[in-house]
Design a protein around this motif. Structure first.
Motif, PDB file in Angstrom:
ATOM      1  N   SER A   1      -8.912  -7.660  10.510  1.00 13.74           N
ATOM      2  CA  SER A   1      -9.383  -6.514   9.729  1.00 13.74           C
ATOM      3  C   SER A   1     -10.545  -6.932   8.841  1.00 13.74           C
ATOM      4  CB  SER A   1      -8.248  -5.956   8.867  1.00 13.74           C
ATOM      5  OG  SER A   1      -7.163  -5.544   9.665  1.00 13.74           O
ATOM      6  N   PRO A   2     -11.461  -6.008   8.520  1.00 17.31           N
ATOM      7  CA  PRO A   2     -12.604  -6.343   7.654  1.00 17.31           C
ATOM      8  C   PRO A   2     -12.154  -6.674   6.235  1.00 17.31           C
ATOM      9  CG  PRO A   2     -12.505  -3.977   8.074  1.00 17.31           C
ATOM     10  CD  PRO A   2     -11.506  -4.621   8.995  1.00 17.31           C
ATOM     11  N   ILE A   3     -12.922  -7.519   5.569  1.00 15.40           N
ATOM     12  CA  ILE A   3     -12.587  -7.954   4.223  1.00 15.40           C
ATOM     13  C   ILE A   3     -12.500  -6.779   3.257  1.00 15.40           C
ATOM     14  CG2 ILE A   3     -13.336  -9.342   2.251  1.00 15.40           C
ATOM     15  CD1 ILE A   3     -12.254 -10.963   4.554  1.00 15.40           C
ATOM     16  N   LEU A   4     -13.434  -5.832   3.373  1.00 12.18           N
ATOM     17  CA  LEU A   4     -13.420  -4.675   2.473  1.00 12.18           C
ATOM     18  C   LEU A   4     -12.133  -3.867   2.641  1.00 12.18           C
ATOM     19  CD1 LEU A   4     -17.109  -3.356   2.560  1.00 12.18           C
ATOM     20  CD2 LEU A   4     -15.931  -4.537   0.699  1.00 12.18           C
ATOM     21  N   GLY A   5     -11.652  -3.787   3.857  1.00 14.19           N
ATOM     22  CA  GLY A   5     -10.397  -3.072   4.106  1.00 14.19           C
ATOM     23  C   GLY A   5      -9.222  -3.771   3.439  1.00 14.19           C
ATOM     24  N   ILE A   6      -9.228  -5.087   3.477  1.00 15.30           N
ATOM     25  CA  ILE A   6      -8.157  -5.858   2.840  1.00 15.30           C
ATOM     26  C   ILE A   6      -8.211  -5.692   1.320  1.00 15.30           C
ATOM     27  CG2 ILE A   6      -7.286  -8.193   2.427  1.00 15.30           C
ATOM     28  CD1 ILE A   6      -8.253  -8.937   5.222  1.00 15.30           C
ATOM     29  N   VAL A   7      -9.433  -5.732   0.759  1.00 14.99           N
ATOM     30  CA  VAL A   7      -9.597  -5.563  -0.688  1.00 14.99           C
ATOM     31  C   VAL A   7      -9.132  -4.184  -1.126  1.00 14.99           C
ATOM     32  CG1 VAL A   7     -11.290  -5.422  -2.559  1.00 14.99           C
ATOM     33  CG2 VAL A   7     -11.466  -7.243  -0.859  1.00 14.99           C
ATOM     34  N   PHE A   8      -9.490  -3.156  -0.369  1.00 17.46           N
ATOM     35  CA  PHE A   8      -9.099  -1.791  -0.726  1.00 17.46           C
ATOM     36  C   PHE A   8      -7.582  -1.625  -0.633  1.00 17.46           C
ATOM     37  CE2 PHE A   8      -8.572   2.799   0.401  1.00 17.46           C
ATOM     38  CZ  PHE A   8      -9.031   3.311  -0.799  1.00 17.46           C
ATOM     39  N   ALA A   9      -6.983  -2.227   0.389  1.00 17.08           N
ATOM     40  CA  ALA A   9      -5.525  -2.161   0.524  1.00 17.08           C
ATOM     41  C   ALA A   9      -4.846  -2.830  -0.662  1.00 17.08           C
ATOM     42  CB  ALA A   9      -5.089  -2.835   1.829  1.00 17.08           C
ATOM     43  N   GLY A  10      -5.417  -3.962  -1.086  1.00 17.45           N
ATOM     44  CA  GLY A  10      -4.865  -4.659  -2.243  1.00 17.45           C
ATOM     45  C   GLY A  10      -4.951  -3.838  -3.510  1.00 17.45           C
ATOM     46  N   PHE A  11      -6.061  -3.124  -3.675  1.00 15.17           N
ATOM     47  CA  PHE A  11      -6.240  -2.270  -4.852  1.00 15.17           C
ATOM     48  C   PHE A  11      -5.199  -1.164  -4.879  1.00 15.17           C
ATOM     49  CE2 PHE A  11      -8.089   1.639  -6.636  1.00 15.17           C
ATOM     50  CZ  PHE A  11      -8.294   1.217  -7.947  1.00 15.17           C
ATOM     51  N   LEU A  12      -4.959  -0.539  -3.764  1.00 15.48           N
ATOM     52  CA  LEU A  12      -3.992   0.563  -3.714  1.00 15.48           C
ATOM     53  C   LEU A  12      -2.562   0.073  -3.927  1.00 15.48           C
ATOM     54  CD1 LEU A  12      -5.303   2.712  -0.707  1.00 15.48           C
ATOM     55  CD2 LEU A  12      -5.583   3.155  -3.143  1.00 15.48           C
ATOM     56  N   ILE A  13      -2.221  -1.032  -3.269  1.00 16.77           N
ATOM     57  CA  ILE A  13      -0.848  -1.530  -3.350  1.00 16.77           C
ATOM     58  C   ILE A  13      -0.508  -1.985  -4.762  1.00 16.77           C
ATOM     59  CG2 ILE A  13       0.693  -3.387  -2.575  1.00 16.77           C
ATOM     60  CD1 ILE A  13      -0.682  -3.197   0.171  1.00 16.77           C
ATOM     61  N   ASN A  14      -1.476  -2.603  -5.455  1.00 12.85           N
ATOM     62  CA  ASN A  14      -1.196  -3.156  -6.785  1.00 12.85           C
ATOM     63  C   ASN A  14      -1.607  -2.232  -7.929  1.00 12.85           C
ATOM     64  OD1 ASN A  14      -0.051  -5.438  -5.777  1.00 12.85           O
ATOM     65  ND2 ASN A  14      -1.805  -6.759  -6.107  1.00 12.85           N
TER      66      ASN A  14
ATOM     67  N   LEU B   1      -0.788 -18.464  -4.947  1.00 10.83           N
ATOM     68  CA  LEU B   1      -1.273 -18.803  -6.279  1.00 10.83           C
ATOM     69  C   LEU B   1      -2.339 -17.834  -6.784  1.00 10.83           C
ATOM     70  CD1 LEU B   1      -1.576 -22.709  -6.019  1.00 10.83           C
ATOM     71  CD2 LEU B   1       0.193 -21.391  -7.212  1.00 10.83           C
ATOM     72  N   MET B   2      -3.184 -17.344  -5.883  1.00 12.32           N
ATOM     73  CA  MET B   2      -4.326 -16.522  -6.300  1.00 12.32           C
ATOM     74  C   MET B   2      -4.060 -15.025  -6.177  1.00 12.32           C
ATOM     75  SD  MET B   2      -7.413 -18.851  -4.683  1.00 12.32           S
ATOM     76  CE  MET B   2      -8.699 -17.894  -5.497  1.00 12.32           C
ATOM     77  N   VAL B   3      -3.379 -14.620  -5.117  1.00  9.75           N
ATOM     78  CA  VAL B   3      -3.061 -13.198  -4.942  1.00  9.75           C
ATOM     79  C   VAL B   3      -1.780 -12.856  -5.698  1.00  9.75           C
ATOM     80  CG1 VAL B   3      -2.536 -11.376  -3.275  1.00  9.75           C
ATOM     81  CG2 VAL B   3      -4.220 -13.143  -2.716  1.00  9.75           C
ATOM     82  N   TYR B   4      -0.747 -13.644  -5.473  1.00 12.54           N
ATOM     83  CA  TYR B   4       0.542 -13.520  -6.169  1.00 12.54           C
ATOM     84  C   TYR B   4       1.037 -12.076  -6.225  1.00 12.54           C
ATOM     85  CZ  TYR B   4       4.148 -14.353  -9.716  1.00 12.54           C
ATOM     86  OH  TYR B   4       5.349 -14.436 -10.387  1.00 12.54           O
ATOM     87  N   ALA B   5       1.261 -11.522  -5.057  1.00  8.45           N
ATOM     88  CA  ALA B   5       1.766 -10.145  -4.959  1.00  8.45           C
ATOM     89  C   ALA B   5       2.529 -10.036  -3.650  1.00  8.45           C
ATOM     90  CB  ALA B   5       0.619  -9.138  -5.010  1.00  8.45           C
ATOM     91  N   GLY B   6       3.847 -10.036  -3.747  1.00  4.89           N
ATOM     92  CA  GLY B   6       4.691 -10.117  -2.569  1.00  4.89           C
ATOM     93  C   GLY B   6       4.333  -9.180  -1.439  1.00  4.89           C
ATOM     94  N   SER B   7       4.430  -7.878  -1.667  1.00  2.00           N
ATOM     95  CA  SER B   7       4.176  -6.910  -0.597  1.00  2.00           C
ATOM     96  C   SER B   7       2.745  -6.999  -0.102  1.00  2.00           C
ATOM     97  CB  SER B   7       4.481  -5.494  -1.087  1.00  2.00           C
ATOM     98  OG  SER B   7       3.712  -5.175  -2.242  1.00  2.00           O
ATOM     99  N   LEU B   8       1.798  -7.220  -1.008  1.00  2.00           N
ATOM    100  CA  LEU B   8       0.395  -7.312  -0.617  1.00  2.00           C
ATOM    101  C   LEU B   8       0.152  -8.525   0.272  1.00  2.00           C
ATOM    102  CD1 LEU B   8      -2.556  -6.506  -0.730  1.00  2.00           C
ATOM    103  CD2 LEU B   8      -2.738  -7.677  -2.945  1.00  2.00           C
ATOM    104  N   GLN B   9       0.812  -9.636  -0.014  1.00  6.40           N
ATOM    105  CA  GLN B   9       0.604 -10.829   0.792  1.00  6.40           C
ATOM    106  C   GLN B   9       1.074 -10.627   2.230  1.00  6.40           C
ATOM    107  OE1 GLN B   9       1.437 -13.727  -2.994  1.00  6.40           O
ATOM    108  NE2 GLN B   9       1.760 -14.636  -0.997  1.00  6.40           N
ATOM    109  N   PHE B  10       2.150  -9.883   2.412  1.00 10.89           N
ATOM    110  CA  PHE B  10       2.594  -9.563   3.770  1.00 10.89           C
ATOM    111  C   PHE B  10       1.532  -8.716   4.486  1.00 10.89           C
ATOM    112  CE2 PHE B  10       6.705 -10.682   1.966  1.00 10.89           C
ATOM    113  CZ  PHE B  10       7.352 -11.299   3.025  1.00 10.89           C
ATOM    114  N   VAL B  11       0.977  -7.754   3.746  1.00 10.27           N
ATOM    115  CA  VAL B  11      -0.059  -6.887   4.321  1.00 10.27           C
ATOM    116  C   VAL B  11      -1.294  -7.699   4.681  1.00 10.27           C
ATOM    117  CG1 VAL B  11      -1.632  -4.975   3.837  1.00 10.27           C
ATOM    118  CG2 VAL B  11       0.765  -4.819   3.146  1.00 10.27           C
ATOM    119  N   ILE B  12      -1.722  -8.584   3.779  1.00 11.72           N
ATOM    120  CA  ILE B  12      -2.909  -9.398   4.033  1.00 11.72           C
ATOM    121  C   ILE B  12      -2.712 -10.280   5.261  1.00 11.72           C
ATOM    122  CG2 ILE B  12      -4.306 -11.307   3.142  1.00 11.72           C
ATOM    123  CD1 ILE B  12      -4.004 -10.152   0.375  1.00 11.72           C
ATOM    124  N   ALA B  13      -1.544 -10.892   5.375  1.00 12.52           N
ATOM    125  CA  ALA B  13      -1.275 -11.752   6.531  1.00 12.52           C
ATOM    126  C   ALA B  13      -1.404 -10.966   7.832  1.00 12.52           C
ATOM    127  CB  ALA B  13       0.122 -12.360   6.412  1.00 12.52           C
ATOM    128  N   GLY B  14      -0.857  -9.747   7.841  1.00 13.02           N
ATOM    129  CA  GLY B  14      -0.953  -8.912   9.036  1.00 13.02           C
ATOM    130  C   GLY B  14      -2.367  -8.464   9.319  1.00 13.02           C
TER     131      GLY B  14
END
Length: 234
Positions: free
Chosen positions: A66-79, A47-60
């Motif tokens: 992994s650190p939160i900042l790393g997850i946020v940066f990955a989300g920025f690049l992917i989307n 509901l909040m992220v709503y981004a298929g490929s990113l959600q798979f990455v976040i779960a992994g």
């Protein structure tokens, strides 16, 4: 597809694409569950992220602590690609308010963007909020529901790829591309096929030197430039 831009038309147009959401949503729910996420966490992420490929990455990444900042940066690049898609879509809503454009862009996905680009071939290159809101919201709800169902059955299907659900979105995009090619009469078929071939080759080569997320952005821009130059040259 037809030339109507109504709720009913939006519902009819988006329904075929929801099968892709169901397949990948189930896969994400299963992956999320096997990664240690609760059903509530799976639902809230959808509901909040709503981004298929990113959600798979976040779960992994969460499973790997992994650190939160790393997850946020990955989300920025992917989307990051959504900046290009939203900018392209915004030209059809110039007369709408800023709030309306924000709401439309917030739920825009690869699929609804492709659907919108195909729809303009039937509507004299026009779109309206009712049609796009319908497509966006139906997709949003189906994705969330499918991910929850996937989470509930996650322990029963340890390897969803064996069922072929990982190919659902690929198959859907092939179908959308085919519809775009046969319905867009404003461009010659030879021009469209030339751009498609250029994008395929460029993307294949770019993957040798960069990640797929950067490659998507680069090849999208290059494909647009190539198409523009080719159209003017011809």
């Amino acid at each position: 597809m037809d030339s109507e831009l109504t709720f009913k038309s939006g519902l009819k147009d988006v329904l075929p694409t929801t099968f892709g959401y169901i397949g990948i949503g189930l896969a994400f729910g299963i992956v999320g569950k096997t990664s240690g996420l609760s059903i509530l966490a799976i639902l809230m992420m959808s509901l909040m992220v709503y981004a298929g490929s990113l959600q798979f990455v976040i779960a992994g990444m969460l499973a790997a602590n992994s650190p939160i900042l790393g997850i946020v940066f990955a989300g920025f690049l992917i989307n990051l690609r959504f900046m290009l898609m939203s900018t392209s879509m915004a030209q059809y809503f110039k007369k709408e308010s800023l709030l309306q454009n924000i709401l439309l862009g917030s739920l825009l996905t690869d699929e609804t963007f492709a659907l919108g680009m195909n729809k303009i071939n039937y509507t004299d290159r026009k779109l309206n909020p009712v049609w796009l809101h319908t497509a966006n919201i139906i997709s949003y709800l189906v994705w969330a529901a499918a991910s929850v169902v996937g989470g509930l059955i996650g322990n029963l299907i340890p390897d969803p790829n064996r069922l072929g659900v990982d190919f659902a979105l690929v198959a859907m995009f092939i179908g959308l591309l085919y519809l775009q090619v046969i319905s867009d009469r404003s461009k010659k078929l030879s021009l469209q096929l030339s751009v498609i071939l250029f994008v395929l080759v460029a993307f294949y080569i770019s993957l040798m030197f960069m990640s797929s997320n950067f490659a998507i952005l680069l090849v999208t821009v290059l494909g647009c430039l190539f198409g523009m130059v080719l159209e003017r040259w011809k």
